[in-house]
Design a protein around this motif. Structure first.
Motif, PDB file in Angstrom:
ATOM      1  N   GLU A   3      29.911 -36.361  30.790  1.00  0.00           N
ATOM      2  CA  GLU A   3      30.782 -35.540  29.954  1.00  0.00           C
ATOM      3  C   GLU A   3      30.171 -34.165  29.716  1.00  0.00           C
ATOM      4  N   MET A   4      28.847 -34.089  29.600  1.00  0.00           N
ATOM      5  CA  MET A   4      28.170 -32.799  29.416  1.00  0.00           C
ATOM      6  C   MET A   4      28.348 -31.919  30.648  1.00  0.00           C
ATOM      7  N   LEU A   5      28.265 -32.528  31.835  1.00  0.00           N
ATOM      8  CA  LEU A   5      28.461 -31.778  33.077  1.00  0.00           C
ATOM      9  C   LEU A   5      29.902 -31.257  33.142  1.00  0.00           C
ATOM     10  N   GLN A   6      30.845 -32.119  32.789  1.00  0.00           N
ATOM     11  CA  GLN A   6      32.243 -31.691  32.747  1.00  0.00           C
ATOM     12  C   GLN A   6      32.411 -30.526  31.776  1.00  0.00           C
ATOM     13  N   ALA A   7      31.765 -30.628  30.621  1.00  0.00           N
ATOM     14  CA  ALA A   7      31.869 -29.578  29.601  1.00  0.00           C
ATOM     15  C   ALA A   7      31.339 -28.251  30.127  1.00  0.00           C
ATOM     16  N   MET A   8      30.240 -28.294  30.880  1.00  0.00           N
ATOM     17  CA  MET A   8      29.679 -27.066  31.447  1.00  0.00           C
ATOM     18  C   MET A   8      30.638 -26.438  32.450  1.00  0.00           C
ATOM     19  N   VAL A   9      31.278 -27.274  33.261  1.00  0.00           N
ATOM     20  CA  VAL A   9      32.252 -26.769  34.233  1.00  0.00           C
ATOM     21  C   VAL A   9      33.442 -26.154  33.511  1.00  0.00           C
ATOM     22  N   LEU A  10      33.959 -26.860  32.501  1.00  0.00           N
ATOM     23  CA  LEU A  10      35.110 -26.360  31.766  1.00  0.00           C
ATOM     24  C   LEU A  10      34.767 -25.090  30.989  1.00  0.00           C
ATOM     25  N   GLY A  11      33.559 -25.021  30.457  1.00  0.00           N
ATOM     26  CA  GLY A  11      33.125 -23.806  29.763  1.00  0.00           C
ATOM     27  C   GLY A  11      33.042 -22.627  30.709  1.00  0.00           C
ATOM     28  N   THR A  12      32.577 -22.889  31.933  1.00  0.00           N
ATOM     29  CA  THR A  12      32.501 -21.833  32.947  1.00  0.00           C
ATOM     30  C   THR A  12      33.902 -21.351  33.320  1.00  0.00           C
ATOM     31  N   ILE A  13      34.823 -22.294  33.499  1.00  0.00           N
ATOM     32  CA  ILE A  13      36.215 -21.936  33.820  1.00  0.00           C
ATOM     33  C   ILE A  13      36.813 -21.101  32.692  1.00  0.00           C
ATOM     34  N   GLN A  14      36.586 -21.524  31.446  1.00  0.00           N
ATOM     35  CA  GLN A  14      37.098 -20.784  30.299  1.00  0.00           C
ATOM     36  C   GLN A  14      36.525 -19.371  30.260  1.00  0.00           C
ATOM     37  N   GLY A  15      35.222 -19.255  30.440  1.00  0.00           N
ATOM     38  CA  GLY A  15      34.578 -17.943  30.392  1.00  0.00           C
ATOM     39  C   GLY A  15      35.051 -17.008  31.485  1.00  0.00           C
ATOM     40  N   LEU A  16      35.288 -17.550  32.667  1.00  0.00           N
ATOM     41  CA  LEU A  16      35.731 -16.731  33.803  1.00  0.00           C
ATOM     42  C   LEU A  16      37.181 -16.298  33.670  1.00  0.00           C
ATOM     43  N   THR A  17      38.014 -17.143  33.073  1.00  0.00           N
ATOM     44  CA  THR A  17      39.456 -16.901  33.108  1.00  0.00           C
ATOM     45  C   THR A  17      40.066 -16.375  31.820  1.00  0.00           C
ATOM     46  N   GLU A  18      39.352 -16.421  30.700  1.00  0.00           N
ATOM     47  CA  GLU A  18      39.930 -16.000  29.422  1.00  0.00           C
ATOM     48  C   GLU A  18      40.351 -14.535  29.444  1.00  0.00           C
ATOM     49  N   PHE A  19      39.541 -13.681  30.031  1.00  0.00           N
ATOM     50  CA  PHE A  19      39.816 -12.247  29.966  1.00  0.00           C
ATOM     51  C   PHE A  19      40.548 -11.725  31.199  1.00  0.00           C
ATOM     52  N   THR A 230      31.579 -24.493  24.636  1.00  0.00           N
ATOM     53  CA  THR A 230      31.762 -23.255  23.882  1.00  0.00           C
ATOM     54  C   THR A 230      30.631 -22.273  24.159  1.00  0.00           C
ATOM     55  N   VAL A 231      29.395 -22.770  24.201  1.00  0.00           N
ATOM     56  CA  VAL A 231      28.236 -21.911  24.484  1.00  0.00           C
ATOM     57  C   VAL A 231      28.319 -21.344  25.901  1.00  0.00           C
ATOM     58  N   VAL A 232      28.670 -22.184  26.859  1.00  0.00           N
ATOM     59  CA  VAL A 232      28.787 -21.725  28.247  1.00  0.00           C
ATOM     60  C   VAL A 232      29.897 -20.693  28.375  1.00  0.00           C
ATOM     61  N   SER A 233      31.022 -20.936  27.706  1.00  0.00           N
ATOM     62  CA  SER A 233      32.142 -19.983  27.775  1.00  0.00           C
ATOM     63  C   SER A 233      31.752 -18.635  27.190  1.00  0.00           C
ATOM     64  N   PHE A 234      30.907 -18.635  26.172  1.00  0.00           N
ATOM     65  CA  PHE A 234      30.423 -17.376  25.598  1.00  0.00           C
ATOM     66  C   PHE A 234      29.590 -16.592  26.605  1.00  0.00           C
ATOM     67  N   LEU A 235      28.631 -17.259  27.234  1.00  0.00           N
ATOM     68  CA  LEU A 235      27.733 -16.589  28.179  1.00  0.00           C
ATOM     69  C   LEU A 235      28.488 -16.039  29.383  1.00  0.00           C
ATOM     70  N   VAL A 236      29.350 -16.862  29.953  1.00  0.00           N
ATOM     71  CA  VAL A 236      30.116 -16.436  31.132  1.00  0.00           C
ATOM     72  C   VAL A 236      31.147 -15.383  30.734  1.00  0.00           C
ATOM     73  N   GLY A 237      31.779 -15.565  29.572  1.00  0.00           N
ATOM     74  CA  GLY A 237      32.801 -14.635  29.115  1.00  0.00           C
ATOM     75  C   GLY A 237      32.260 -13.242  28.869  1.00  0.00           C
ATOM     76  N   TYR A 238      31.061 -13.135  28.339  1.00  0.00           N
ATOM     77  CA  TYR A 238      30.475 -11.816  28.067  1.00  0.00           C
ATOM     78  C   TYR A 238      30.329 -11.017  29.361  1.00  0.00           C
ATOM     79  N   ALA A 239      29.871 -11.702  30.405  1.00  0.00           N
ATOM     80  CA  ALA A 239      29.726 -11.034  31.697  1.00  0.00           C
ATOM     81  C   ALA A 239      31.091 -10.654  32.271  1.00  0.00           C
ATOM     82  N   ALA A 240      32.085 -11.506  32.045  1.00  0.00           N
ATOM     83  CA  ALA A 240      33.425 -11.248  32.584  1.00  0.00           C
ATOM     84  C   ALA A 240      34.066 -10.026  31.940  1.00  0.00           C
ATOM     85  N   ILE A 241      33.833  -9.800  30.646  1.00  0.00           N
ATOM     86  CA  ILE A 241      34.391  -8.632  29.963  1.00  0.00           C
ATOM     87  C   ILE A 241      33.878  -7.354  30.613  1.00  0.00           C
ATOM     88  N   ALA A 242      32.567  -7.267  30.743  1.00  0.00           N
ATOM     89  CA  ALA A 242      31.955  -6.059  31.300  1.00  0.00           C
ATOM     90  C   ALA A 242      32.479  -5.790  32.709  1.00  0.00           C
TER      91      ALA A 242
END
Length: 280
Positions: A3-19, A230-242
């Motif tokens: 479930e943790m691995l799934q969460a990391m994948v989903l967090g990455t997807i969220q971070g990449l696609t939110e913006f 949530t933590v993964v989405s933050f890290l990936v999302g910050y890079a995606a904004i820039a």
């Protein structure tokens, strides 16, 4: 651990696609289904978006502080009420009202009916074409400092369409901004700022549901996986904004339009052939 691995994948997807104007909620519905993980549910999706909005708060911290402080001061000093930052504060508040009102009114429909993959796939295609048309026909005559109350209300109304997964919060707001003649960078920047109250509010509202029993067909992610995502989405999302702000300053949204249409049509094919199930 799985479930943790799934969460990391989903967090990455969220971070990449939110913006990006391609709908994070659509991706968090389609890809887990494709992977055989089931629907992560509206609550999980809303909560991990707090991570990406935290990235917005940090990335735009100077803008947010300037707007917030000027808006607060203008409440007590009438001479400041005509300042752009004071007006921007009101524009963000007023522009957030449509999605808040409709989100509360349509809560049950959003959490159940709107998560049907046929609806999501259709919205990916339709709103992708709308984005492409608005970007092609829209002029670059307006900067963010020229925003008016009417435009703020119209963009807020467009953002509310994102209550349907597949529309894309940023995509709908950007489409309206481009149709009104705002520059790509201005439309994108305003879309980020406008999303803050709605996304943070929705995430905090749904926070209470984490750990509770979920509906049939949905995956029961508890607090641990949700925090990781949530933590993964933050890290990936910050890079995606820039990256996105640099990208739209010189290029069009055409690649995102093509991607949306391809993903939407591919999802329809998978639904038609039985590989994916529209709704549990």
């Amino acid at each position: 651990m799985w479930e943790m691995l799934q969460a990391m994948v989903l967090g990455t997807i969220q971070g990449l696609t939110e913006f990006l104007p391609i709908s994070s909620s659509a991706h968090l519905r389609i890809y887990p289904e494709l992977f055989g993980w089931g629907d992560p549910g509206a609550a999980f999706t809303a909560v991990i978006q707090i991570g990406t909005e935290l990235a917005v708060l940090i990335y735009f911290r100077n803008d947010i502080w300037r707007i917030g402080s000027m808006w607060c001061r203008s409440l007590f000093r009438p001479e400041l009420r005509g300042h752009l930052d004071a007006r921007m504060g009101w524009f963000i508040i007023v522009g957030s009202l449509p999605i808040v009102v409709l989100g509360i009114a349509l809560k049950d429909v959003i959490e159940q009916d709107f998560r049907n993959l046929w609806i999501i796939a259709t919205m990916l295609v339709v709103m992708g074409l709308v984005l492409g048309l608005a970007d092609k026909l829209g002029s670059n005559s307006k900067k963010i400092k020229q925003i008016t109350l009417r435009d703020a209300i119209l963009m807020g109304g467009a953002q509310a369409l994102a209550l349907v997964p597949g529309v894309s919060r940023s995509g709908a707001t950007i489409s309206m901004g481009r149709a009104l003649g705002y520059e790509r960078e201005a439309s994108t920047r305003y879309a980020f700022l406008l999303a803050i109250p709605a996304v943070v509010g929705a995430g905090l509202f749904e926070l209470r549901k984490i750990g509770e029993p979920v509906a049939a067909g949905q995956t029961d992610y508890g607090w641990g996986p949700t925090i990781v995502a949530t933590v993964v989405s933050f890290l990936v999302g910050y890079a995606a904004i820039a990256w996105l702000l640099r990208y739209v300053s010189t290029r069009s949204y055409t690649p995102f339009v093509i991607y949306r249409v391809v993903l939407g049509l591919s999802t329809m094919v998978l639904l038609g052939t039985g590989v994916l199930v529209a709704q549990a």
